[in-house]
Scaffold this active site. Sequence first.
Site, short mmCIF file in Angstrom:
data_model
loop_
_atom_site.label_atom_id
_atom_site.label_comp_id
_atom_site.label_asym_id
_atom_site.label_seq_id
_atom_site.Cartn_x
_atom_site.Cartn_y
_atom_site.Cartn_z
N SER A 22 44.66 39.53 29.91
CA SER A 22 44.54 38.39 29.02
C SER A 22 45.36 37.21 29.56
O SER A 22 45.14 36.78 30.69
CB SER A 22 44.96 38.79 27.61
OG SER A 22 44.63 37.80 26.66
N ASP B 225 34.18 41.19 24.38
CA ASP B 225 35.25 40.19 24.51
C ASP B 225 34.63 38.79 24.58
O ASP B 225 33.73 38.54 25.38
CB ASP B 225 36.04 40.48 25.80
CG ASP B 225 37.24 39.57 25.99
OD1 ASP B 225 37.48 38.67 25.15
OD2 ASP B 225 37.96 39.76 26.98
#
Length: 326
Positions: free
Chosen positions: A169, A270
């Site tokens: 991330s 995602d």
Amino acid sequence: MSFNMASIGKEVATEVLPYNRVYKDGSVERLSGSPIVPPSAEDPETGVSSKDITISENPPISARIYLPKLVDQKVPLLVYFHGGGFCFESAFSFVETKYMNRLAYHAKVVVISIEYRLAPEHPLPTAYEDCWAGLQWVVSHSGDRGIDNKEPWLCTYVDFDRVYVAGDSAGANLAHNILMRAGSEAMNGGVKIKGALLTHPYFWGSKPVGSETTHKEEREKHPTYTIWELVYPDAAGGIDNPMVNPVIGEAPSLAGLGCSRLLVSVAEKDIMRDRGILYYNSVKGSGWKGELELIQVEGEDHAFHIVVYESENAKKLIKRLASFLV
């Protein structure tokens, strides 16, 4: 979710839910993140040893370092940058510690996870600078450089011809930007980064990509957008700054990535999946000379291998990432 009695009655300046709330007096309430846990002489699940070390007093940079059992020769080193939108989570948290123990165990490598300073108290580019300084301190163990606080595990067990960086991330964003810097700036001891793992990287931009929403207002309210505004309010170009949008026209060429192997991972559910795939394709088309791989995991969401750590898919992905570290 935490509940802070001291925050009652205080005026909110800005909030990025469900992550952070910033008050007008400058205080910050972190609503996400897992609890801080101590290091362990021997992790019950993996047998990996860990300890906390200080890299620098000023600026304050620390780390948690992991050593797998029965290491009797020089092994690769993974320098890791945790995720959390640059504004929450920690190298010392429960989920990060569990993840690092598993990576160190399966890969049989030394891992060092850098604890960088968080925004908004320390807005970007602070985290980029802290991670670069941490990496430079780590690789300075490769020779006879005179540093006062040498770490014995780095001196004894690490093969500095096999240094990797990684992140998930926002940590993958950090890793990307570290690679770009390593492509143009020398590292201590002449060390080169062999490879990198960018897992569910946090990249974004003003123009929609793939399946992202095309509604401008909706895009500008999404945490992928509002977090960047919170953590880097002075970024030139805002959400199209090359540090968060590395494929924009004016960004430096990805051919300059400072490593020879790169593994990009995305998850089907995602919201940033298509950004990760675009990044992979952009590296592929840039003229970068290294070995490039893409992993796509179906049916899973952002950072599932850290958050849903007992799932079979989490265990599978961690083993796959570990197998890259050779």
